[in-house]
Write an enzyme that holds these catalytic residues in place. Structure first.
Site, mmCIF file in Angstrom:
data_model
loop_
_atom_site.group_PDB
_atom_site.id
_atom_site.type_symbol
_atom_site.label_atom_id
_atom_site.label_comp_id
_atom_site.label_asym_id
_atom_site.label_seq_id
_atom_site.Cartn_x
_atom_site.Cartn_y
_atom_site.Cartn_z
ATOM 1 N N TRP A 170 0.907 -1.274 -0.067
ATOM 2 C CA TRP A 170 0.129 0.030 0.063
ATOM 3 C C TRP A 170 0.859 1.315 -0.104
ATOM 4 O O TRP A 170 0.408 2.198 -0.499
ATOM 5 C CB TRP A 170 -1.095 -0.140 1.150
ATOM 6 C CG TRP A 170 -1.831 -1.213 1.038
ATOM 7 C CD1 TRP A 170 -2.204 -2.366 1.617
ATOM 8 C CD2 TRP A 170 -2.902 -1.301 -0.003
ATOM 9 N NE1 TRP A 170 -3.063 -3.108 1.020
ATOM 10 C CE2 TRP A 170 -3.635 -2.633 0.043
ATOM 11 C CE3 TRP A 170 -3.346 -0.303 -1.113
ATOM 12 C CZ2 TRP A 170 -4.799 -2.670 -0.760
ATOM 13 C CZ3 TRP A 170 -4.369 -0.659 -1.831
ATOM 14 C CH2 TRP A 170 -4.980 -2.015 -2.003
ATOM 15 N N ASP A 175 -2.038 6.857 6.029
ATOM 16 C CA ASP A 175 -2.869 5.969 5.587
ATOM 17 C C ASP A 175 -3.384 4.913 6.868
ATOM 18 O O ASP A 175 -2.555 4.252 6.970
ATOM 19 C CB ASP A 175 -2.571 5.191 4.457
ATOM 20 C CG ASP A 175 -3.599 4.128 3.697
ATOM 21 O OD1 ASP A 175 -4.456 3.933 4.540
ATOM 22 O OD2 ASP A 175 -3.221 3.604 2.778
ATOM 23 N N LYS A 186 -12.913 -1.504 6.680
ATOM 24 C CA LYS A 186 -12.088 -2.358 7.450
ATOM 25 C C LYS A 186 -12.828 -2.448 8.883
ATOM 26 O O LYS A 186 -13.560 -3.390 9.284
ATOM 27 C CB LYS A 186 -10.870 -2.052 7.809
ATOM 28 C CG LYS A 186 -10.047 -1.612 6.381
ATOM 29 C CD LYS A 186 -9.712 -2.830 5.372
ATOM 30 C CE LYS A 186 -8.987 -2.472 4.295
ATOM 31 N NZ LYS A 186 -8.717 -3.656 3.535
#
Length: 359
Positions: A101, A171, A195
């Site tokens: 990511w 993030d 999530k």
């Protein structure tokens, strides 16, 4: 029958939230409408959005000097939106590379500015967080970007970087609201909701007020944080139903005792699973102990030829989505806030049984 869903995202939601949403599907609290049918500017939805923001602020102890935005596009879209909003008058940004990511963030930012890789753990397969003593930061950078929990590699920051006067951008897609954080240490926090917060389609951005005037002139209005903040995240039609579900999740989290209480539960769940991994030579945990994620636990079987049998047995026992990401293979158990400890215990029991039968 409800299964134990170990998916990395879209992920398990609290059953109480799903039941509440089902009860209100056709008629939200006497309005005669589903939330999906409401005008985003009507009084019914405005009350939903305002309460969701208020609850999020309280649960996360967000200072008054920060704006909370409910946007769209996911974290991948924010990878481009962040440089658009922070680069005006500045040339370059620092990024720490801790996995897949981080790499996506770096690639996107490179379209807009010069990217300095301040540190990287690629030398050891992204199995650790580089100590800050090794970071090579540029004091002239527009910001420093980190991914504080790598969903694929299972690497999590257990500490908050100190970037001085340069804004720290994080993030937090895969562990936002899973642990107590000091929001004031960050310039920007962002993450996809799918999530720990709600269904896919909603992105949360927490941005310090003094950073709202740094956008590039080319920044589209829908992506411009200041314009969205001035419009209460409604410059365009927001993801209304996803915001509604997020609001229910915030109410559920509050009922669990808040973020401090859920963090204790998350520690207990992670400890249960990692204790098995550490006691076994049949399973392998690839991440350095001090950098292990509480949310995403990757592991491998000593004999990869047994992977399919392991997954088939787990599915037969009502445990799904344990296959690791295609880029790393093996297994991955994502144990977000809504995963009960009973689910982790069921996985541990099965792993012990599988090892006894196959070792």
């Amino acid at each position: 029958m409800r299964v134990f869903n170990f998916s990395a995202g879209p992920a398990v939601l609290p059953e109480a939230v799903l039941r509440k949403a089902a009860d209100e599907m056709l008629d939200w609290r006497g309005s005669g409408m589903s939330v999906m049918e409401m005008s985003h500017r009507g009084p019914e939805f405005m009350s939903i959005a305002q309460k969701a923001e208020s609850d999020f602020r309280r649960l996360m102890a967000v200072p008054d000097s920060y704006k909370v935005l409910f946007l769209q596009g996911g974290a991948i879209a924010e990878n481009a939106i962040i440089p658009m909003n922070l680069l005006h008058g500045r040339d370059g940004a620092d990024y720490v590379n801790t996995g897949e990511w981080s790499k996506k963030s770096i690639k996107e930012a490179g379209k807009y500015t010069r990217v300095n890789i301040a540190a990287s753990s690629e030398d050891e397969g992204f199995s650790y967080v580089p100590p800050q003593s090794t970071w090579r930061l540029d004091p002239r950078a527009a910001y420093v970007h980190v991914c504080t929990n790598e969903t694929i590699g299972g690497v999590e920051y257990a500490w908050t970087p100190d970037t001085g006067d340069v804004p720290l951008v994080a993030d937090m897609s895969s562990h936002l609201m899973s642990r107590v954080i000091d929001v004031s240490r960050y310039g920007v926090i962002y993450g996809g909701a799918q999530k720990n917060i709600g269904p896919a389609g909603l992105t949360l951005v927490v941005v310090r007020d003094d950073l709202l005037d740094r956008a590039l002139p080319i920044t589209p209005s829908a992506f411009h944080w200041k314009e969205q903040a001035e419009a209460d995240s409604m410059l365009n039609t927001p993801p209304t139903y996803a915001i509604y579900i997020a609001g229910l999740v915030f109410e559920w989290l509050d009922a669990q005792g808040g973020v401090e209480a859920i963090e204790r539960k998350n520690i207990a769940k992670a400890n249960l699973l990692y204790a098995l991994l550490d006691a076994s030579d049949f399973y392998v945990s690839p991440v350095r102990r001090e950098d292990r994620s509480r949310m995403n636990v990757p592991f491998k079987l000593r004999e990869p030829a047994l992977d399919e049998a392991f997954l088939e047995g787990a599915q037969q026992r009502g445990m799904l989505q344990l296959k690791g990401h295609r880029s790393v293979g093996g297994m991955r158990a994502s144990i977000y806030n809504a995963m009960p400890i009973e689910g982790v215990q069921a996985l541990v029991d099965y792993m012990r049984e599988f090892e006894r039968e196959r070792a």
